[in-house]
Enzyme design. Structure first.
Site, PDB file in Angstrom:
ATOM      1  N   HIS A 177      10.368  95.553  33.203  1.00  0.00           N
ATOM      2  CA  HIS A 177       9.462  95.966  33.436  1.00  0.00           C
ATOM      3  C   HIS A 177       8.250  94.857  33.846  1.00  0.00           C
ATOM      4  CE1 HIS A 177      10.259 100.477  33.509  1.00  0.00           C
ATOM      5  NE2 HIS A 177      11.028  99.964  32.166  1.00  0.00           N
ATOM      6  N   CYS A 219       8.297  95.380  38.702  1.00  0.00           N
ATOM      7  CA  CYS A 219       7.076  95.587  39.522  1.00  0.00           C
ATOM      8  C   CYS A 219       6.154  94.306  39.577  1.00  0.00           C
ATOM      9  CB  CYS A 219       6.423  96.556  38.620  1.00  0.00           C
ATOM     10  SG  CYS A 219       7.087  98.233  38.640  1.00  0.00           S
TER      11      CYS A 219
END
Length: 502
Positions: A177, A219
């Protein structure tokens, strides 16, 4: 005496004859290079051929709460799958370094303990994976030491590092992430873009590789290199998304194709699954980095429709993308007869079918699936409802805290616009990285852990720094918004104890 012209002619012929004889002699000793690179792994870097090296990093972990475990499962599955591909490609374990928290295979929620799958009805990808750095040994400092080949800086783990030489090829795959300018790690601190690119520059300056390729799943992963990674280092990068968007999960419950019913999680990440599934079916002696980039770009963008998915990006020395994937991923003999890949093999999908989910929403998909599929009135239903409520409340706390801090710092005028301002493409996310790291520390001291979801607000902290706001003003605003203690996750965050209580 012979005419000068005649003597010059004879000397010229004699010179041609000598050169020809030298070439014949050389041919007798060493055959001409046929254009193919030969890189037997495990022979070190003493010869001219070079060695393939790989570092695989799963940045997530189950942490203190299962709601993050669902996200970690797909990430660790991605890395385990990547290991199996490299192993089939001929790389030896001594040349593959694996970083993963390793808390998924035997997690109580895993329906088949000791196994991990990365696609519906897919094979177990966990068996045989080296556990070089697990648990508390999965740190940024160990990762940097492994990249640089600095054994003396390693703490814990197997001590394995990339002991590469000037003719070697290195492949780094990082799945985690992230947020603008940052990647998560299971143990603090997180990885910041300026530090990571600094390590890559140091590795290049040492002259200990010929070319280095990075695939990054996260991301806003483009922000790790945007405006930071220069050309000329012989480093080529592709990222799952650009600098301002989420990456996407796939093989999720309730979507197509779905995981087996006993799995309540997304099994993989779209960009990662795209490059690995392409690798498994292609002849890597013929497929180039550019071929794979185009194929992965199309699949990750929902065949360039962007109805779901993200923009796969390239950074660094793009000239490297003409090279065959074999140089980095090895070669599976089972694909010897596969022809050169082409985008014509990709077929459009039905736009009415939901196939992917933004990565930051994967935990909500899991918890909703868990709640709606639990027996009504059961303890499982109650637990799922509690976890879902905690997750939503935690997100609301982070979102509201950042918004209110921004309104205080910017006097309420256009605060959201200033917090979310995106710099032009090609620009670095923040001017002062030390300021960015400090702003995060100040926020967490008053408002609690930023966590993986909160990484989305890194751009807000960057813009606070870019506006010239100092740490004293940030501290006062954070204390004003979050007070002495803040109710989050249906528990209490206390800056005194730095933890949660029920």
């Amino acid at each position: 005496m012979q005419p000068l012209a005649s003597m010059a002619t004879r000397r010229g012929l004699l010179l041609v004859l000598v050169v020809a004889l030298c070439e014949v002699s050389a041919l007798g000793r060493t055959p001409l290079w046929d254009g193919n690179i030969m890189m037997p792994t495990g022979e070190g870097h003493k010869g001219e051929e070079g060695t393939r090296w790989a570092i695989l990093i799963a940045g997530s972990a189950g942490y203190w709460n299962y709601r993050h475990q669902v996200q970690a499962e797909s990430i660790i599955a991605d890395v385990c799958h990547a290991y199996q591909i490299l192993k089939r490609g001929g790389l030896k374990d001594e040349n593959i370094i694996v970083f993963m928290h390793d808390d998924i295979a035997y997690h109580p929620e895993n329906p088949y303990p000791g196994t991990i799958i990365n696609k519906p009805d897919g094979p177990d990808v966990y068996q045989g994976v080296p556990k070089d750095y697990t648990g508390s040994d999965v740190t940024v400092s160990n990762l940097y030491a492994a990249i640089l080949g600095d054994k003396s800086a390693i703490e814990g783990g197997t001590g394995k590092v990339v002991d590469s030489g000037p003719n070697d090829h290195i492949f780094i795959y990082y799945s985690d992430h992230g947020g603008p300018g940052v990647l998560g790690m299971p143990n603090p601190p997180n990885l910041y873009a300026d530090d990571f690119v600094g390590i890559l520059k140091k590795k290049a300056a040492a002259g200990t590789f010929k070319e280095l390729v990075i695939y990054l799943e996260a991301c806003e992963s483009g922000s790790i290199f945007e405006g930071l990674l220069p050309e000329g280092l012989n480093i080529y990068v592709t990222t799952a998304s650009n600098a301002v968007e989420s990456s996407w999960g796939t093989y999720c419950p309730g979507m197509y194709p779905s995981p087996p019913s006993e799995y309540g999680t997304c099994l993989g990440d779209l960009y990662s699954v795209a490059w690995m599934e392409d690798t498994e079916k292609e002849n890597l002696k013929k497929e180039t980095l550019e071929d794979q980039y185009l194929i992965v770009k199309s699949r990750t963008s929902n065949h360039n429709t962007y109805r779901s998915g993200s923009h796969v990006m390239q950074y660094g020395d793009l000239k490297i993308d003409v090279e065959e994937l074999e140089r980095y991923l090895g070669f599976d003999p089972a694909n010897e007869n596969v022809t050169k890949p082409g985008l014509s093999e990709l077929s459009p999908v039905n736009s009415d079918i939901v196939t992917h989910v933004p990565q930051r929403e994967a935990d909500l998909v899991h918890l909703k699936h868990k709640f709606y599929n639990a027996k009504k009135g059961s303890l499982r239903e109650a637990n799922a409802a509690s976890e879902l409520a905690k997750t939503i409340l935690h997100r609301r706390h982070l979102d509201d805290s950042v918004r209110l801090i921004g309104e205080l710092l910017f006097a309420g005028e256009d605060a959201l616009q200033k917090l979310g301002a995106v710099r032009p493409a090609g620009s670095v996310v923040v001017d002062d990285w030390a300021c960015l790291k400090n702003m995060v520390r100040i926020f967490e001291a008053s408002c609690g852990p930023l966590t993986q979801y909160g990484m989305k607000h890194m751009r807000a902290f960057a813009n606070i720094c870019n506006a010239g706001i100092n740490s004293s003003r940030m501290s006062l605003a954070s204390l004003e918004v979050c007070k002495i203690s803040t109710s989050v996750d249906l528990g209490i965050w206390s800056p005194v104890t730095s933890g949660f209580s029920a």
